[in-house]
Scaffold this active site. Structure first.
Site, mmCIF file in Angstrom:
data_model
loop_
_atom_site.group_PDB
_atom_site.id
_atom_site.type_symbol
_atom_site.label_atom_id
_atom_site.label_comp_id
_atom_site.label_asym_id
_atom_site.label_seq_id
_atom_site.Cartn_x
_atom_site.Cartn_y
_atom_site.Cartn_z
ATOM 1 N N HIS A 43 -9.855 38.416 42.290
ATOM 2 C CA HIS A 43 -10.409 38.540 40.940
ATOM 3 C C HIS A 43 -11.812 37.925 40.882
ATOM 4 O O HIS A 43 -12.702 38.448 40.204
ATOM 5 C CB HIS A 43 -9.515 37.828 39.917
ATOM 6 C CG HIS A 43 -8.123 38.370 39.820
ATOM 7 N ND1 HIS A 43 -7.022 37.682 40.271
ATOM 8 C CD2 HIS A 43 -7.646 39.539 39.303
ATOM 9 C CE1 HIS A 43 -5.921 38.390 40.019
ATOM 10 N NE2 HIS A 43 -6.274 39.529 39.446
ATOM 11 N N LYS A 155 -8.166 47.088 46.419
ATOM 12 C CA LYS A 155 -6.776 46.716 46.702
ATOM 13 C C LYS A 155 -5.788 47.666 46.017
ATOM 14 O O LYS A 155 -4.752 47.996 46.562
ATOM 15 C CB LYS A 155 -6.583 45.268 46.231
ATOM 16 C CG LYS A 155 -5.201 44.866 45.838
ATOM 17 C CD LYS A 155 -4.407 44.412 47.031
ATOM 18 C CE LYS A 155 -3.125 43.709 46.687
ATOM 19 N NZ LYS A 155 -2.411 44.189 45.549
ATOM 20 N N ASP A 156 -6.133 48.076 44.780
ATOM 21 C CA ASP A 156 -5.270 49.003 44.036
ATOM 22 C C ASP A 156 -5.926 50.381 44.085
ATOM 23 O O ASP A 156 -6.541 50.835 43.118
ATOM 24 C CB ASP A 156 -5.089 48.496 42.604
ATOM 25 C CG ASP A 156 -4.400 47.143 42.585
ATOM 26 O OD1 ASP A 156 -3.170 47.098 42.582
ATOM 27 O OD2 ASP A 156 -5.111 46.117 42.628
ATOM 28 N N GLN A 159 -4.922 53.140 41.541
ATOM 29 C CA GLN A 159 -5.436 52.768 40.220
ATOM 30 C C GLN A 159 -6.937 53.045 40.144
ATOM 31 O O GLN A 159 -7.433 53.632 39.170
ATOM 32 C CB GLN A 159 -5.150 51.281 39.986
ATOM 33 C CG GLN A 159 -5.894 50.676 38.807
ATOM 34 C CD GLN A 159 -5.459 49.247 38.569
ATOM 35 O OE1 GLN A 159 -4.370 49.005 38.073
ATOM 36 N NE2 GLN A 159 -6.282 48.285 38.923
ATOM 37 N N LEU A 190 -4.928 39.385 49.048
ATOM 38 C CA LEU A 190 -4.590 38.458 47.969
ATOM 39 C C LEU A 190 -3.966 39.245 46.822
ATOM 40 O O LEU A 190 -4.401 40.353 46.508
ATOM 41 C CB LEU A 190 -5.845 37.744 47.466
ATOM 42 C CG LEU A 190 -6.566 36.835 48.441
ATOM 43 C CD1 LEU A 190 -7.615 36.002 47.706
ATOM 44 C CD2 LEU A 190 -5.604 35.910 49.149
ATOM 45 N N SER A 191 -2.952 38.653 46.219
ATOM 46 C CA SER A 191 -2.273 39.286 45.096
ATOM 47 C C SER A 191 -1.645 38.190 44.247
ATOM 48 O O SER A 191 -1.166 37.188 44.785
ATOM 49 C CB SER A 191 -1.174 40.215 45.615
ATOM 50 O OG SER A 191 -0.259 40.527 44.572
HETATM 51 P P1 AMP Z 1 -4.438 42.547 38.545
HETATM 52 O O1 AMP Z 1 -4.666 41.253 37.836
HETATM 53 O O2 AMP Z 1 -3.528 42.438 39.718
HETATM 54 O O3 AMP Z 1 -4.098 43.676 37.604
HETATM 55 O O4 AMP Z 1 -5.829 42.943 39.189
HETATM 56 C C1 AMP Z 1 -7.000 42.989 38.413
HETATM 57 C C2 AMP Z 1 -8.099 43.576 39.245
HETATM 58 O O5 AMP Z 1 -8.307 42.761 40.403
HETATM 59 C C3 AMP Z 1 -7.792 44.988 39.758
HETATM 60 O O6 AMP Z 1 -8.965 45.782 39.673
HETATM 61 C C4 AMP Z 1 -7.392 44.737 41.182
HETATM 62 O O7 AMP Z 1 -7.623 45.846 42.034
HETATM 63 C C5 AMP Z 1 -8.298 43.584 41.543
HETATM 64 N N1 AMP Z 1 -7.742 42.853 42.702
HETATM 65 C C6 AMP Z 1 -6.484 42.349 42.827
HETATM 66 N N2 AMP Z 1 -6.320 41.796 44.051
HETATM 67 C C7 AMP Z 1 -7.490 41.963 44.707
HETATM 68 C C8 AMP Z 1 -7.961 41.615 46.011
HETATM 69 N N3 AMP Z 1 -7.177 40.985 46.893
HETATM 70 N N4 AMP Z 1 -9.232 41.935 46.339
HETATM 71 C C9 AMP Z 1 -10.036 42.576 45.453
HETATM 72 N N5 AMP Z 1 -9.669 42.926 44.209
HETATM 73 C C10 AMP Z 1 -8.409 42.639 43.831
#
Ligand code: AMP
Length: 287
Positions: A43, A155-156, A159, A190-191
């Protein structure tokens, strides 16, 4: 491009659409980073990119019930608002939008975004309605914030492809900026869900990335049959208790449709259950 902002920046947290709209009347370039919170370095990469391009950076933190097809998954989704606010403060976010579910959906929506075939496979196949929920909340956020740029992670991948197409199909005057996946040193993407993994699960979680990168290497080395590459990658996933590959597919990176032959850039995408945690990842490969 804008000058870097002087630090420290005063972070404003806003919970209502009306307050956010009245705060966003200054006319500069707004960069939007939509998130579901539990922020990590992935993020942060999005926020940093937004900070470079924008006069005003808005991060949203909203765990969108409309995109969860499983009530337990929604209930279990990590929520770490205080830590998230300090990440935002440290990285120079100007406004954090943290609406409640009732603020975003005062009544169940009658109108949602119908995504079509881009949502038919990969995660869409296993999470029915997920991308309708994602596209709907992103369109709502775009309408509320009216950003010049919005930032999404590779990563997504599904989406990202759907959001790009949403912007084209609905003629939205918003630049979609894609940010490469941020990984742990061993390659695990990372997640927010990684925090559910215990030590043993964390060790084996990297096997999805290992399988995906094996497929990418085969492609670089000349393999062209998507099915043969796919099978070789699937065979690499250990048959360990607690590990279950949900899918591993080779698709067109723009349409997310499965390919028979690799004759241009491809996205190799997978989802894997590690214990009770579902992880997704993907890599891009060019023959
Ligand atoms: P999320 O909070 O999981 O819905 O993710 C919010 C945004 O952060 C989305 O655009 C994801 O693709 C991006 N994101 C999540 N994990 C990563 C990562 N490891 N590297 C880059 N972007 C990420």
């Amino acid at each position: 491009m804008c000058r870097p902002r002087p630090q420290p920046v005063v972070l404003e947290q806003i919970e209502t659409i009306a307050a956010l709209r009245s705060r966003l009347t200054h006319g500069g370039a707004v960069g939007l980073v939509p998130t579901m919170g539990a922020l990590h370095a992935g993020h942060v990469a999005l926020i940093d990119a937004a900070r470079r391009d924008s006069d005003l950076v808005v991060a949203s933190i909203f765990v969108n019930p409309l995109q969860f097809n499983n009530a337990d998954d929604l209930a279990r989704y990590p929520q770490t608002l205080d830590a998230d606010l300090s990440v935002c403060r440290d990285r120079g976010v100007d406004l954090v939008f943290t609406p409640s579910a009732a603020e975003m959906y005062p009544q169940p929506p009658e109108c949602t975004v119908d995504v079509g075939r881009m949502a038919d496979n990969l995660c869409g196949k296993y999470r029915p309605g997920h991308f309708r929920g994602v596209a709907t909340i992103v369109l709502k956020l775009f309408q509320i914030v009216q950003p010049r740029f919005a930032y999404f992670g590779q990563k997504d991948a599904q989406q990202l492809a759907i959001i790009k197409r949403l912007t084209t199909d609905f003629n939205l005057p918003i630049g979609i900026v894609e940010v490469p996946t941020v990984r742990e040193p061993d390659g695990l993407a990372l997640s927010s869900r990684n925090r559910h993994l215990n030590a043993e699960e964390r060790k084996i979680a990297v096997s999805l990335y290992v399988a995906l990168t094996h497929a990418a290497t085969m492609i670089r080395e000349g393999a062209r049959s998507a099915e043969l590459i796919r099978r070789a990658a699937v065979d690499l996933v250990p048959q360990t208790a607690g590990l279950r590959l949900e899918y591993l597919e080779i698709v067109d990176p723009n349409t997310m449709q499965p390919l028979m032959e690799v004759d241009g850039p491809v996205c190799i995408a997978g989802a894997m259950w590690v214990g009770a945690t579902r992880l997704i990842d993907n890599v891009l490969a060019v023959p």
